[in-house]
Design a protein around this motif. Structure first.
Motif, PDB file in Angstrom:
ATOM      1  N   ALA A  65       0.831  -1.210   0.000  1.00 23.15           N
ATOM      2  CA  ALA A  65       0.000   0.000   0.000  1.00 23.15           C
ATOM      3  C   ALA A  65       0.863   1.256   0.000  1.00 23.15           C
ATOM      4  O   ALA A  65       0.597   2.218  -0.732  1.00 23.15           O
ATOM      5  N   LEU A  66       1.919   1.260   0.822  1.00 23.19           N
ATOM      6  CA  LEU A  66       2.796   2.429   0.901  1.00 23.19           C
ATOM      7  C   LEU A  66       3.485   2.715  -0.418  1.00 23.19           C
ATOM      8  O   LEU A  66       3.855   3.863  -0.692  1.00 23.19           O
ATOM      9  N   ALA A  67       3.690   1.695  -1.248  1.00 24.93           N
ATOM     10  CA  ALA A  67       4.323   1.893  -2.556  1.00 24.93           C
ATOM     11  C   ALA A  67       3.386   2.609  -3.529  1.00 24.93           C
ATOM     12  O   ALA A  67       3.823   3.050  -4.589  1.00 24.93           O
ATOM     13  N   ARG A  68       2.089   2.736  -3.138  1.00 23.32           N
ATOM     14  CA  ARG A  68       1.093   3.267  -4.073  1.00 23.32           C
ATOM     15  C   ARG A  68       0.343   4.495  -3.567  1.00 23.32           C
ATOM     16  O   ARG A  68      -0.129   5.293  -4.378  1.00 23.32           O
ATOM     17  N   ILE A  69       0.185   4.638  -2.243  1.00 18.34           N
ATOM     18  CA  ILE A  69      -0.544   5.790  -1.694  1.00 18.34           C
ATOM     19  C   ILE A  69       0.257   6.385  -0.541  1.00 18.34           C
ATOM     20  O   ILE A  69       1.110   5.708   0.044  1.00 18.34           O
ATOM     21  N   PRO A  70       0.009   7.668  -0.180  1.00 13.92           N
ATOM     22  CA  PRO A  70       0.771   8.308   0.900  1.00 13.92           C
ATOM     23  C   PRO A  70       0.589   7.610   2.250  1.00 13.92           C
ATOM     24  O   PRO A  70      -0.399   6.895   2.477  1.00 13.92           O
ATOM     25  N   LEU A  71       1.529   7.864   3.144  1.00 10.26           N
ATOM     26  CA  LEU A  71       1.551   7.188   4.438  1.00 10.26           C
ATOM     27  C   LEU A  71       0.310   7.494   5.276  1.00 10.26           C
ATOM     28  O   LEU A  71      -0.293   6.587   5.863  1.00 10.26           O
ATOM     29  N   GLY A  72      -0.090   8.763   5.368  1.00  9.49           N
ATOM     30  CA  GLY A  72      -1.230   9.130   6.200  1.00  9.49           C
ATOM     31  C   GLY A  72      -2.526   8.439   5.788  1.00  9.49           C
ATOM     32  O   GLY A  72      -3.175   7.775   6.607  1.00  9.49           O
ATOM     33  N   PRO A  73      -2.943   8.553   4.518  1.00 12.16           N
ATOM     34  CA  PRO A  73      -4.144   7.835   4.076  1.00 12.16           C
ATOM     35  C   PRO A  73      -4.029   6.318   4.207  1.00 12.16           C
ATOM     36  O   PRO A  73      -5.012   5.643   4.527  1.00 12.16           O
ATOM     37  N   ALA A  74      -2.839   5.767   3.968  1.00 15.82           N
ATOM     38  CA  ALA A  74      -2.657   4.312   4.081  1.00 15.82           C
ATOM     39  C   ALA A  74      -2.937   3.844   5.501  1.00 15.82           C
ATOM     40  O   ALA A  74      -3.645   2.851   5.715  1.00 15.82           O
ATOM     41  N   VAL A 108      -5.654   0.030  -6.137  1.00 15.26           N
ATOM     42  CA  VAL A 108      -4.912  -1.153  -5.698  1.00 15.26           C
ATOM     43  C   VAL A 108      -4.258  -0.877  -4.345  1.00 15.26           C
ATOM     44  O   VAL A 108      -4.268  -1.724  -3.447  1.00 15.26           O
ATOM     45  N   GLY A 109      -3.714   0.336  -4.195  1.00 15.36           N
ATOM     46  CA  GLY A 109      -3.133   0.710  -2.907  1.00 15.36           C
ATOM     47  C   GLY A 109      -4.170   0.731  -1.802  1.00 15.36           C
ATOM     48  O   GLY A 109      -3.905   0.307  -0.677  1.00 15.36           O
ATOM     49  N   VAL A 110      -5.377   1.218  -2.118  1.00 12.17           N
ATOM     50  CA  VAL A 110      -6.471   1.225  -1.141  1.00 12.17           C
ATOM     51  C   VAL A 110      -6.812  -0.198  -0.717  1.00 12.17           C
ATOM     52  O   VAL A 110      -6.992  -0.494   0.470  1.00 12.17           O
ATOM     53  N   ALA A 111      -6.899  -1.109  -1.704  1.00 11.25           N
ATOM     54  CA  ALA A 111      -7.222  -2.510  -1.404  1.00 11.25           C
ATOM     55  C   ALA A 111      -6.151  -3.145  -0.519  1.00 11.25           C
ATOM     56  O   ALA A 111      -6.470  -3.869   0.439  1.00 11.25           O
ATOM     57  N   PHE A 112      -4.876  -2.860  -0.808  1.00  7.40           N
ATOM     58  CA  PHE A 112      -3.798  -3.394   0.021  1.00  7.40           C
ATOM     59  C   PHE A 112      -3.885  -2.853   1.453  1.00  7.40           C
ATOM     60  O   PHE A 112      -3.679  -3.595   2.422  1.00  7.40           O
ATOM     61  N   ALA A 149       0.609  10.733   9.397  1.00  8.81           N
ATOM     62  CA  ALA A 149       0.575  11.943   8.581  1.00  8.81           C
ATOM     63  C   ALA A 149       1.710  12.889   8.966  1.00  8.81           C
ATOM     64  O   ALA A 149       2.341  13.511   8.100  1.00  8.81           O
ATOM     65  N   THR A 150       1.985  12.984  10.265  1.00  5.84           N
ATOM     66  CA  THR A 150       3.085  13.832  10.727  1.00  5.84           C
ATOM     67  C   THR A 150       4.429  13.307  10.240  1.00  5.84           C
ATOM     68  O   THR A 150       5.279  14.075   9.759  1.00  5.84           O
ATOM     69  N   ALA A 151       4.617  11.986  10.351  1.00  8.16           N
ATOM     70  CA  ALA A 151       5.869  11.387   9.879  1.00  8.16           C
ATOM     71  C   ALA A 151       6.022  11.559   8.371  1.00  8.16           C
ATOM     72  O   ALA A 151       7.120  11.845   7.871  1.00  8.16           O
ATOM     73  N   GLY A 152       4.925  11.383   7.628  1.00 10.09           N
ATOM     74  CA  GLY A 152       4.986  11.567   6.181  1.00 10.09           C
ATOM     75  C   GLY A 152       5.348  12.984   5.801  1.00 10.09           C
ATOM     76  O   GLY A 152       6.093  13.218   4.843  1.00 10.09           O
ATOM     77  N   GLN A 183       5.161  14.700   2.427  1.00  6.75           N
ATOM     78  CA  GLN A 183       3.823  14.357   1.955  1.00  6.75           C
ATOM     79  C   GLN A 183       2.817  15.248   2.673  1.00  6.75           C
ATOM     80  O   GLN A 183       2.584  15.098   3.866  1.00  6.75           O
ATOM     81  N   THR A 184       2.234  16.186   1.944  1.00  7.85           N
ATOM     82  CA  THR A 184       1.263  17.095   2.543  1.00  7.85           C
ATOM     83  C   THR A 184      -0.157  16.562   2.346  1.00  7.85           C
ATOM     84  O   THR A 184      -0.421  15.775   1.440  1.00  7.85           O
ATOM     85  N   LEU A 185      -1.056  16.999   3.215  1.00  3.48           N
ATOM     86  CA  LEU A 185      -2.459  16.606   3.144  1.00  3.48           C
ATOM     87  C   LEU A 185      -3.313  17.778   2.697  1.00  3.48           C
ATOM     88  O   LEU A 185      -3.045  18.932   3.052  1.00  3.48           O
ATOM     89  N   THR A 186      -4.341  17.483   1.907  1.00  2.00           N
ATOM     90  CA  THR A 186      -5.330  18.505   1.586  1.00  2.00           C
ATOM     91  C   THR A 186      -6.232  18.715   2.800  1.00  2.00           C
ATOM     92  O   THR A 186      -6.227  17.916   3.751  1.00  2.00           O
ATOM     93  N   ALA A 187      -7.010  19.769   2.777  1.00  2.00           N
ATOM     94  CA  ALA A 187      -7.939  20.032   3.885  1.00  2.00           C
ATOM     95  C   ALA A 187      -8.944  18.894   4.029  1.00  2.00           C
ATOM     96  O   ALA A 187      -9.296  18.500   5.142  1.00  2.00           O
ATOM     97  N   THR A 188      -9.386  18.346   2.897  1.00  2.20           N
ATOM     98  CA  THR A 188     -10.350  17.243   2.942  1.00  2.20           C
ATOM     99  C   THR A 188      -9.732  16.000   3.551  1.00  2.20           C
ATOM    100  O   THR A 188     -10.357  15.305   4.365  1.00  2.20           O
TER     101      THR A 188
END
Length: 326
Positions: A122-131, A177-181, A280-283, A289-294
């Motif tokens: 999952a980390l290979a495909r999506i950011p750390l915070g959302p993962a 695919v990252g979400v599924a992982f 999210a802080t570590a990312g 890796q920044t986060l949007t407001a949403t």
């Protein structure tokens, strides 16, 4: 696995002392050089939070290492180094354990390997915070199902709202695919909590953890070699992989195993609520890796859901958690 274990009480203060290994009367005495079973001045909640900090910053380091060895290669290094360290420190006894003990520790090892492998994919495909936000749904679901209280349906709905926001209404902004992982890793995380608690009750100190880590490392080794090959022997990769192993496996798994001897599985699960914020802080600090407001609002909803579940569990601290997994 086939023998039901005693259900833990719902608070650290009322929990009995950790049981002795199966078939051994009285409490096992620590041997020289072994990890001690005392949780120290931090208390079980402090141990869980310290483990969360360690594992998420270790995960951020692992992401930066993936271009050198790939996701499966990093998991292999992490599990191998962690197994060697834990086996050397704990020096677990191989004799005197029942077939059920071995079945539990093998299941724990398989679960641990699957959880790590799926999450790093999952980390290979999506950011750390959302993962981590998606992954934490596994422990949260465990808490809701184990507590069997109607109010937890509210917390589950709040968490689902956060997931909906995180995906922008349809996960168009995230790799599916990252979400599924990440979701599969969350299911394995819930199973990890159950088997970690069972292993902690059947083995003294961190012996069961060391043996389970060895099982996971042996099972994952062929996958890491197939993906990364000689890259795993690069000195820099080895050094960074060892750091990931200590931060993401040795420290957090040991702290969590000790905490689970004083906390019921559902309470431990909801304490994982801070993991998305830590991730999210570590990312942001390590990977930019920044986060949007949403996305930030989505993570906040999941954290709020988990903290609500924590309050629900605390309100029942004098009542046994009859639905807790054994």
């Amino acid at each position: 696995m086939s023998t039901p274990s005693a259900t833990p009480s719902s608070s650290a203060s009322s929990s009995p002392a950790a049981p002795s290994p199966a078939g051994t009367p009285g409490r096992a005495k620590p041997r020289g050089g072994r990890l001690r079973g005392s949780i120290g001045p931090l208390g079980p909640v402090g141990l869980v939070l310290a483990g969360g900090l360690s594992v998420q910053f270790g995960g951020a380091l692992a992401v930066s290492l993936m271009p050198r060895a790939g996701a499966l290669g990093i998991v292999t290094l992490r599990l191998l180094v962690a197994a060697v360290v834990l086996l050397a420190v704990c020096r677990p006894r191989l004799r005197g354990h029942s077939r059920t003990d071995w079945g539990t520790v093998i299941a724990f090892g398989i679960t641990m390997g699957a959880m790590n492998g799926l999450f790093y994919q999952a980390l290979a495909r999506i950011p750390l915070g959302p993962a981590v936000t998606l992954e934490v749904l596994g422990p949260l679901a465990l808490s809701v199902l184990a507590s069997r209280r109607a109010i937890n349906l509210l917390w589950a709905g709040l968490a689902l709202a956060g997931v909906f926001l995180l995906g922008g209404g349809g996960f168009d902004s995230l790799d599916l695919v990252g979400v599924a992982f990440a979701l599969a890793a969350g299911a394995m995380w819930a199973a990890y909590i159950v088997f970690s608690a069972r292993t902690g009750r059947r083995f003294p100190q961190a012996d069961g953890l060391a043996l389970a880590m060895a099982v996971a490392a042996v099972l994952f080794l062929p996958l890491g070699i197939a993906e990364s090959g000689a890259k795993l022997l690069d000195p820099v990769t080895l050094a960074l992989g060892a750091a990931v192993a200590v931060l993401s496996s040795v420290l957090p798994y040991t702290l969590e195993l000790l905490a689970l001897r004083r906390l019921p599985a559902p309470t431990f699960a909801v304490l994982m609520s801070l993991e998305p914020a830590i991730a999210a802080t570590a990312g942001f600090l390590i990977l930019n890796q920044t986060l949007t407001a949403t996305e930030a609002a989505a993570i906040a909803l999941v954290i709020a859901a988990s903290m609500g579940a924590v309050r629900t569990q605390v309100g029942r601290r004098k009542t046994p958690v009859n639905g807790a997994p054994s």
